[in-house]
Scaffold this active site. Sequence first.
Site, PDB file in Angstrom:
ATOM      1  N   SER A 154      -4.210   6.128  -8.356  1.00 42.01           N
ATOM      2  CA  SER A 154      -3.781   6.614  -7.047  1.00 42.01           C
ATOM      3  C   SER A 154      -2.430   7.299  -7.186  1.00 42.01           C
ATOM      4  CB  SER A 154      -3.667   5.427  -6.080  1.00 42.01           C
ATOM      5  OG  SER A 154      -3.195   5.861  -4.815  1.00 42.01           O
ATOM      6  N   ASN A 168       0.223  -1.066   7.352  1.00 45.54           N
ATOM      7  CA  ASN A 168       0.825  -2.401   7.392  1.00 45.54           C
ATOM      8  C   ASN A 168       2.285  -2.257   7.767  1.00 45.54           C
ATOM      9  OD1 ASN A 168      -0.960  -4.649   6.327  1.00 45.54           O
ATOM     10  ND2 ASN A 168      -1.356  -2.993   4.881  1.00 45.54           N
ATOM     11  N   CYS A 199       0.555  -2.781  -0.554  1.00 45.17           N
ATOM     12  CA  CYS A 199       1.533  -2.184  -1.456  1.00 45.17           C
ATOM     13  C   CYS A 199       2.961  -2.666  -1.176  1.00 45.17           C
ATOM     14  CB  CYS A 199       1.460  -0.676  -1.286  1.00 45.17           C
ATOM     15  SG  CYS A 199       2.593   0.251  -2.276  1.00 45.17           S
ATOM     16  N   CYS A 210       9.720   2.007  -6.967  1.00 43.64           N
ATOM     17  CA  CYS A 210       9.182   3.371  -6.961  1.00 43.64           C
ATOM     18  C   CYS A 210      10.281   4.302  -6.476  1.00 43.64           C
ATOM     19  CB  CYS A 210       7.967   3.479  -6.047  1.00 43.64           C
ATOM     20  SG  CYS A 210       7.212   5.131  -6.045  1.00 43.64           S
ATOM     21  N   CYS A 269       6.562   2.843   3.160  1.00 40.89           N
ATOM     22  CA  CYS A 269       6.113   1.984   2.065  1.00 40.89           C
ATOM     23  C   CYS A 269       7.217   1.025   1.635  1.00 40.89           C
ATOM     24  CB  CYS A 269       5.680   2.851   0.891  1.00 40.89           C
ATOM     25  SG  CYS A 269       5.386   1.911  -0.623  1.00 40.89           S
ATOM     26  N   SER A 278      -2.875  10.026  -2.076  1.00 47.09           N
ATOM     27  CA  SER A 278      -2.339   9.462  -0.828  1.00 47.09           C
ATOM     28  C   SER A 278      -1.785  10.607   0.001  1.00 47.09           C
ATOM     29  CB  SER A 278      -1.245   8.442  -1.150  1.00 47.09           C
ATOM     30  OG  SER A 278      -1.791   7.411  -1.947  1.00 47.09           O
ATOM     31  N   LEU A 279      -2.570  11.071   0.942  1.00 49.43           N
ATOM     32  CA  LEU A 279      -2.214  12.306   1.650  1.00 49.43           C
ATOM     33  C   LEU A 279      -1.377  12.013   2.900  1.00 49.43           C
ATOM     34  CD1 LEU A 279      -2.890  15.276   1.031  1.00 49.43           C
ATOM     35  CD2 LEU A 279      -4.644  15.150   2.812  1.00 49.43           C
ATOM     36  N   HIS A 280      -1.927  11.265   3.837  1.00 46.29           N
ATOM     37  CA  HIS A 280      -1.248  10.795   5.054  1.00 46.29           C
ATOM     38  C   HIS A 280      -0.882  11.880   6.053  1.00 46.29           C
ATOM     39  CE1 HIS A 280      -1.196   7.182   2.802  1.00 46.29           C
ATOM     40  NE2 HIS A 280      -0.177   7.503   2.030  1.00 46.29           N
ATOM     41  N   GLY A 306       4.634   1.266  -7.381  1.00 42.58           N
ATOM     42  CA  GLY A 306       4.970   2.358  -8.289  1.00 42.58           C
ATOM     43  C   GLY A 306       4.028   3.537  -8.218  1.00 42.58           C
ATOM     44  N   GLU A 307       4.475   4.632  -8.800  1.00 40.18           N
ATOM     45  CA  GLU A 307       3.695   5.868  -8.836  1.00 40.18           C
ATOM     46  C   GLU A 307       3.182   6.050 -10.277  1.00 40.18           C
ATOM     47  OE1 GLU A 307       2.291   8.254  -7.057  1.00 40.18           O
ATOM     48  OE2 GLU A 307       1.859   9.268  -8.946  1.00 40.18           O
TER      49      GLU A 307
HETATM   50  N1  SAH Z   1       2.233   5.442  -5.613  1.00 43.79           N
HETATM   51  C1  SAH Z   1       0.833   5.557  -5.515  1.00 43.79           C
HETATM   52  C2  SAH Z   1       0.102   4.251  -5.705  1.00 43.79           C
HETATM   53  C3  SAH Z   1       0.701   3.034  -5.084  1.00 43.79           C
HETATM   54  S1  SAH Z   1       0.767   3.012  -3.318  1.00 43.79           S
HETATM   55  C4  SAH Z   1       0.440   6.192  -4.212  1.00 43.79           C
HETATM   56  O1  SAH Z   1       1.286   6.353  -3.348  1.00 43.79           O
HETATM   57  O2  SAH Z   1      -0.718   6.582  -4.109  1.00 43.79           O
HETATM   58  C5  SAH Z   1      -0.913   2.539  -2.917  1.00 43.79           C
HETATM   59  C6  SAH Z   1      -1.376   2.983  -1.544  1.00 43.79           C
HETATM   60  O3  SAH Z   1      -0.783   2.177  -0.522  1.00 43.79           O
HETATM   61  C7  SAH Z   1      -1.027   4.427  -1.225  1.00 43.79           C
HETATM   62  O4  SAH Z   1      -2.139   5.067  -0.650  1.00 43.79           O
HETATM   63  C8  SAH Z   1       0.079   4.251  -0.202  1.00 43.79           C
HETATM   64  O5  SAH Z   1       0.231   5.379   0.588  1.00 43.79           O
HETATM   65  C9  SAH Z   1      -0.384   3.025   0.538  1.00 43.79           C
HETATM   66  N2  SAH Z   1       0.656   2.371   1.338  1.00 43.79           N
HETATM   67  C10 SAH Z   1       1.949   2.263   1.077  1.00 43.79           C
HETATM   68  N3  SAH Z   1       2.600   1.584   2.063  1.00 43.79           N
HETATM   69  C11 SAH Z   1       1.650   1.264   2.955  1.00 43.79           C
HETATM   70  C12 SAH Z   1       1.683   0.576   4.193  1.00 43.79           C
HETATM   71  N4  SAH Z   1       2.822   0.080   4.686  1.00 43.79           N
HETATM   72  N5  SAH Z   1       0.525   0.432   4.873  1.00 43.79           N
HETATM   73  C13 SAH Z   1      -0.637   0.931   4.374  1.00 43.79           C
HETATM   74  N6  SAH Z   1      -0.726   1.591   3.219  1.00 43.79           N
HETATM   75  C14 SAH Z   1       0.410   1.764   2.513  1.00 43.79           C
HETATM   76 FE1  SF4 Z   2       5.809   5.028  -4.232  1.00 41.98          FE
HETATM   77 FE2  SF4 Z   2       3.224   5.110  -3.503  1.00 41.98          FE
HETATM   78 FE3  SF4 Z   2       5.019   3.678  -2.099  1.00 41.98          FE
HETATM   79 FE4  SF4 Z   2       5.114   6.338  -2.003  1.00 41.98          FE
HETATM   80  S1  SF4 Z   2       3.446   5.035  -1.277  1.00 41.98           S
HETATM   81  S2  SF4 Z   2       6.880   4.982  -2.269  1.00 41.98           S
HETATM   82  S3  SF4 Z   2       4.541   6.858  -4.085  1.00 41.98           S
HETATM   83  S4  SF4 Z   2       4.385   3.315  -4.195  1.00 41.98           S
END
Ligand code: SAH
Ligand code: SF4
Length: 358
Positions: A187, A286, A329, A109, A116, A210-212, A157-158
Amino acid sequence: MRARAAYDVSADELAALLDGQPAYRARQVWDGLHRRALRPAEMSDLPLELRAELDELLPAALSEVERRTSDGGGTVKWLFGLHDGRRVETVLMAYPGRVTVCVSTQAGCAMGCAFCATGQAGFDRQLTAGEIVEQVVAAVRAARPRRVSNVVFMGMGEPLANYERTWAAVERIHGDVGISARHLTVSTVGLVPGIRRLAAEPLPVNLAVSLHAANDALRDRLVPINRRYPLGELAEACAAYVGATGRRLSIEWAMIDGTNDRPSDMAELARFARPLGAHVNLIPLNATPGYPVRGSPPLRVAGARQELERLGVRTTIRSTRGAEIDAACGQLAARALAARAPDAGTRPGHVVRALRVR
Ligand code: SAH
Ligand code: SF4
């Protein structure tokens, strides 16, 4: 015709391939691949010779590199190899009333979210529509006798950065595999043009954002794409999506210790979510090798949920399914990466430094 991955062949190409066969063959093989999730060799309603021939002409795109099972068999996670040696992962989660598969849309990604594992590893390439569909088919096969009821595009991936292929996969999963668009969830990290495009599509998929973080300063750091599409624009695009589709929006919020889990963060989140009528999913972070901050402790997650509910926002704490097999993820790929760079371990406690990385 030279061999082509089975799920990257169009219906017309399949018909051309079966030229000379009875007219119903193309439909029969197409249904066999999609609705029945069969390899050509398993299509017992085809002549034996044709089965063998099609099995060679229409190979699988995914080869199983690793498969891990947890939760008493209820969670299965695959690491699949692609023809060019790239790796993607897929997760199957069986619950009492629902069987969900989580698929990847890209190898890697490019969005670079700090926490992530996929983002830390960077971008390799787009997946084809067939490579996305085949992940669902693999899960359908493994889930039997249960039926896969839901698909979430939340793996590596996105999805909206691979828009055409992701959408082609949505249409194929809905129309050919037979899992209704209402049970599919895309997502996104918040790619505003993609959200607007999705709003105009005829199939009503669900959208998760995915706001955060719900203030731009923090979100710029956690989710760098926020610098291009800040919260105001994102909120407008989400409102347009809800208005156009009537589908419920969900907001994903990874709970990060001391970072976005304070009452003030919940107040900001509620101000973003409430006007959109969005449902919030809280996910304890995570740990990943490249981001040495922990997930929020369970009590704080529970408190955040209470606070959001008090502020009028429906909230669910997402179970950490498959935690012991790294079913999050990018986690399996992250372990493979960490194995290559043995010093890339988790260093809990370096909260402030981690936040200053970006
Ligand atoms: N790229 C898209 C979809 C894949 S990520 C997105 O970001 O929405 C899927 C989800 O996993 C997203 O909500 C992302 O923020 C979350 N995610 C990524 N890394 C994570 C982690 N270490 N712990 C918890 N959630 C995580
Ligand atoms: Fe890509 Fe989603 Fe991970 Fe952000 S959280 S790096 S958009 S896979």
